[in-house]
Design a protein around this motif. Structure first.
Motif, PDB file in Angstrom:
ATOM      1  N   ARG A 123       0.885  -0.927   0.277  1.00  0.00           N
ATOM      2  CA  ARG A 123       0.355  -0.137   0.254  1.00  0.00           C
ATOM      3  C   ARG A 123       0.616   1.555  -0.111  1.00  0.00           C
ATOM      4  O   ARG A 123       1.793   1.508   0.853  1.00  0.00           O
ATOM      5  CB  ARG A 123      -0.609   0.042   1.396  1.00  0.00           C
ATOM      6  N   GLU A 124       0.530   2.439  -0.228  1.00  0.00           N
ATOM      7  CA  GLU A 124       1.384   3.850  -0.799  1.00  0.00           C
ATOM      8  C   GLU A 124       0.652   4.362   0.221  1.00  0.00           C
ATOM      9  O   GLU A 124      -0.365   4.211   1.254  1.00  0.00           O
ATOM     10  CB  GLU A 124       0.741   4.200  -2.244  1.00  0.00           C
ATOM     11  N   ARG A 125       1.800   5.246   0.856  1.00  0.00           N
ATOM     12  CA  ARG A 125       2.003   5.723   2.405  1.00  0.00           C
ATOM     13  C   ARG A 125       0.884   7.097   2.136  1.00  0.00           C
ATOM     14  O   ARG A 125       1.443   8.067   1.011  1.00  0.00           O
ATOM     15  CB  ARG A 125       3.052   6.235   2.853  1.00  0.00           C
ATOM     16  N   PHE A 126      -0.412   6.888   2.734  1.00  0.00           N
ATOM     17  CA  PHE A 126      -0.379   8.004   2.520  1.00  0.00           C
ATOM     18  C   PHE A 126       0.078   9.110   3.087  1.00  0.00           C
ATOM     19  O   PHE A 126       0.422   9.331   4.423  1.00  0.00           O
ATOM     20  CB  PHE A 126      -2.035   7.909   3.316  1.00  0.00           C
ATOM     21  N   ARG A 127       0.077  10.721   2.334  1.00  0.00           N
ATOM     22  CA  ARG A 127       0.752  12.261   2.920  1.00  0.00           C
ATOM     23  C   ARG A 127       0.171  12.973   2.442  1.00  0.00           C
ATOM     24  O   ARG A 127      -0.216  12.962   1.427  1.00  0.00           O
ATOM     25  CB  ARG A 127       1.961  12.137   1.928  1.00  0.00           C
ATOM     26  N   MET A 128      -0.426  13.795   3.776  1.00  0.00           N
ATOM     27  CA  MET A 128      -0.934  14.848   3.735  1.00  0.00           C
ATOM     28  C   MET A 128      -0.374  15.794   3.701  1.00  0.00           C
ATOM     29  O   MET A 128      -0.250  15.303   5.263  1.00  0.00           O
ATOM     30  CB  MET A 128      -3.583  15.069   4.228  1.00  0.00           C
ATOM     31  N   LYS A 129      -0.941  16.628   3.085  1.00  0.00           N
ATOM     32  CA  LYS A 129      -0.192  18.425   4.458  1.00  0.00           C
ATOM     33  C   LYS A 129      -1.614  19.115   4.792  1.00  0.00           C
ATOM     34  O   LYS A 129      -2.184  19.505   4.200  1.00  0.00           O
ATOM     35  CB  LYS A 129       0.106  19.199   2.198  1.00  0.00           C
ATOM     36  N   CYS A 130      -0.786  19.671   5.757  1.00  0.00           N
ATOM     37  CA  CYS A 130      -1.610  19.657   6.981  1.00  0.00           C
ATOM     38  C   CYS A 130      -1.711  21.403   6.560  1.00  0.00           C
ATOM     39  O   CYS A 130      -0.397  22.404   6.514  1.00  0.00           O
ATOM     40  CB  CYS A 130      -1.306  19.563   8.162  1.00  0.00           C
ATOM     41  N   THR A 131      -2.071  22.218   5.953  1.00  0.00           N
ATOM     42  CA  THR A 131      -2.482  23.652   5.350  1.00  0.00           C
ATOM     43  C   THR A 131      -2.457  24.210   6.651  1.00  0.00           C
ATOM     44  O   THR A 131      -2.730  25.984   6.564  1.00  0.00           O
ATOM     45  CB  THR A 131      -2.927  23.829   4.515  1.00  0.00           C
ATOM     46  N   SER A 132      -3.754  24.321   7.518  1.00  0.00           N
ATOM     47  CA  SER A 132      -4.247  24.728   8.754  1.00  0.00           C
ATOM     48  C   SER A 132      -5.483  23.978   9.587  1.00  0.00           C
ATOM     49  O   SER A 132      -4.972  22.709   9.728  1.00  0.00           O
ATOM     50  CB  SER A 132      -5.499  26.026   7.723  1.00  0.00           C
ATOM     51  N   LEU A 133      -5.024  24.404  10.285  1.00  0.00           N
ATOM     52  CA  LEU A 133      -6.201  24.079  11.730  1.00  0.00           C
ATOM     53  C   LEU A 133      -7.191  23.237  10.975  1.00  0.00           C
ATOM     54  O   LEU A 133      -7.904  21.981  11.639  1.00  0.00           O
ATOM     55  CB  LEU A 133      -6.886  24.712  13.316  1.00  0.00           C
ATOM     56  N   ASP A 134      -8.078  23.619  10.251  1.00  0.00           N
ATOM     57  CA  ASP A 134      -8.921  22.920   9.581  1.00  0.00           C
ATOM     58  C   ASP A 134      -8.466  21.259   9.023  1.00  0.00           C
ATOM     59  O   ASP A 134      -9.526  20.686   8.356  1.00  0.00           O
ATOM     60  CB  ASP A 134      -9.831  23.415   8.200  1.00  0.00           C
ATOM     61  N   THR A 135      -7.764  21.662   8.361  1.00  0.00           N
ATOM     62  CA  THR A 135      -7.286  19.780   7.959  1.00  0.00           C
ATOM     63  C   THR A 135      -5.668  19.240   9.172  1.00  0.00           C
ATOM     64  O   THR A 135      -6.227  18.286   8.350  1.00  0.00           O
ATOM     65  CB  THR A 135      -6.016  20.120   7.239  1.00  0.00           C
ATOM     66  N   SER A 136      -5.704  19.771  10.400  1.00  0.00           N
ATOM     67  CA  SER A 136      -5.110  18.989  11.312  1.00  0.00           C
ATOM     68  C   SER A 136      -6.477  17.963  11.551  1.00  0.00           C
ATOM     69  O   SER A 136      -7.416  18.861  12.561  1.00  0.00           O
ATOM     70  CB  SER A 136      -4.897  20.206  12.547  1.00  0.00           C
ATOM     71  N   ILE A 137      -5.711  16.973  12.013  1.00  0.00           N
ATOM     72  CA  ILE A 137      -6.362  15.285  12.965  1.00  0.00           C
ATOM     73  C   ILE A 137      -6.073  15.651  14.181  1.00  0.00           C
ATOM     74  O   ILE A 137      -7.310  15.804  15.031  1.00  0.00           O
ATOM     75  CB  ILE A 137      -5.530  14.476  12.305  1.00  0.00           C
ATOM     76  N   GLY A 138      -5.206  16.412  14.937  1.00  0.00           N
ATOM     77  CA  GLY A 138      -5.215  16.367  16.645  1.00  0.00           C
ATOM     78  C   GLY A 138      -6.529  17.815  16.175  1.00  0.00           C
ATOM     79  O   GLY A 138      -6.830  17.092  17.076  1.00  0.00           O
TER      80      GLY A 138
END
Length: 159
Positions: free
Chosen positions: A2-17
């Protein structure tokens, strides 16, 4: 593989935490509103529930299972004992530790609150299929394991 997923966190709206934190607080507040009349907080509830799952645990185990640090666990156990929901007995292996059990009053609170929380989770999960819900749990558990691994790695680098 499986290809490793990479998401660029660009703001709090895309921050998992951030998003998990916001959602956790909303769920906790909702549960608080529903159990306030029972003189119980979500923090106290989680500790009492964990005790009931495997009675006779020591404080450290309870804290780990409830996701609480030692001072918070101690404070909650003291509160629960004061309310008559738990009792402590000297540990069998280590007399300095105590094994913790739910009283009958504590078990009654569990029987009262458990269905309230289950309904709340069901209502909050509206629109998700059973498969999607299980997948969500798997993803959250994976993130949790990753955070544990990263925390241990960082602690090792600091020490």
């Amino acid at each position: 593989m499986r290809e490793r997923f990479r998401m660029k966190c660009t703001s709090l709206d895309t921050s998992i935490g951030y998003l998990l934190g916001i959602t956790y607080r909303k769920l906790s507040n909702l549960l608080q509103l529903q159990i306030k009349s029972l003189d119980m907080t979500p923090e106290q509830w989680s500790v009492l529930y964990r005790i009931s799952e495997r009675e006779g645990m020591i404080q450290k185990e309870i804290g780990e299972r409830a996701g609480k640090d030692k001072p918070t666990t101690t404070r909650i156990l003291d509160l629960l004992e004061g309310k008559g929901y738990i009792y402590r007995t000297p540990g069998e292996q280590d007399k300095r530790s105590f094994q913790i059990y739910a009283t009958e009053a504590g078990k009654q609170v569990i029987r009262t609150i458990a269905p309230i929380e289950m309904q709340m989770v069901e209502d909050a999960s509206e629109g998700l299929s059973a498969e999607q819900y299980e997948q969500l749990l798997d993803w959250i558990r994976q993130i949790d394991r990753n955070v544990d691994r990263l925390t241990e790695k960082l602690r090792g680098e600091i020490e």
